[in-house]
Enzyme design. Structure first.
Site, mmCIF file in Angstrom:
data_model
loop_
_atom_site.group_PDB
_atom_site.id
_atom_site.type_symbol
_atom_site.label_atom_id
_atom_site.label_comp_id
_atom_site.label_asym_id
_atom_site.label_seq_id
_atom_site.Cartn_x
_atom_site.Cartn_y
_atom_site.Cartn_z
ATOM 1 N N PRO A 66 0.854 -1.094 0.033
ATOM 2 C CA PRO A 66 -0.036 0.036 -0.122
ATOM 3 C C PRO A 66 0.846 1.221 0.085
ATOM 4 O O PRO A 66 2.004 1.268 0.622
ATOM 5 C CB PRO A 66 -0.692 -0.029 1.233
ATOM 6 N N HIS A 67 0.519 2.263 -1.002
ATOM 7 C CA HIS A 67 1.512 3.413 -1.105
ATOM 8 C C HIS A 67 0.405 4.829 -1.301
ATOM 9 O O HIS A 67 -0.691 4.347 -1.855
ATOM 10 C CB HIS A 67 2.333 3.068 -1.839
ATOM 11 N N THR A 68 0.968 5.618 -0.906
ATOM 12 C CA THR A 68 0.196 6.972 -1.383
ATOM 13 C C THR A 68 1.262 8.270 -1.378
ATOM 14 O O THR A 68 2.155 8.194 -0.646
ATOM 15 C CB THR A 68 -1.043 7.069 -0.531
#
Length: 165
Positions: A65-67
């Protein structure tokens, strides 16, 4: 900025016990908030928005998960190993038990892509995944990650230097 400059034993969470993908992202948001100075709710909202685009599960029980966050002072990278795998909507339908979280300043998109490439490269080796699943301490897990990143970088350097036939 390379993962080796960002990641340390303090960024390792072993035997997390979320009951679901949503609970996991919430737990990681709280952890990341403590490191970034940003509200956990802002981080969670950004992660959930990213997941709506498509699952960040990579397969083989791994998710990334990344942002990007506006005005984030510095990148945050965390690793969590789960006690029990959770459904993460992976293409291979395997539940996820190894998770890397990457939060990045929105002003440095290229840095996020580079960091994700490093993490993905390090996780290509099934032996590294097996070792992470068996790590006894956060120190062991951090060492395995950093060794896998270094090994992948070395392998890429050798392949780049080898003339094609």
């Amino acid at each position: 900025m390379a993962i080796t400059e960002l990641f340390s034993v303090d960024d390792v969470i072993l035997d997390a016990v979320p009951g679901s993908k949503a609970a996991l992202l919430d737990q990681l948001s709280v952890e990341a908030a403590g490191r970034s100075g940003r509200p956990a709710s802002e981080i969670l909202e950004a992660l959930l928005a990213r997941e709506k685009i498509g699952s960040t599960a990579l397969g083989r029980g791994v998710a990334l998960p990344h942002t990007e966050l506006p005005d984030l002072a510095a990148p945050v990278v965390l690793f969590a190993r789960l006690q029990r795998a959770v459904d993460f909507d992976a293409r291979d339908e395997e539940p996820v038990d190894l998770v890397f979280l990457a939060l990045w300043p929105a002003s440095n998109r290229k840095g996020l892509l580079s960091a994700m490439a490093e993490i993905c490269g390090a996780l290509r080796d099934p032996q590294s995944l097996r070792r992470l699943r068996g790590a006894k301490t956060p120190e062991d897990a951090a060492q395995i990650v950093l060794q896998a990143v270094a090994q992948d970088e070395e392998d890429r350097d050798c392949n780049d230097a080898t003339p094609g036939f």
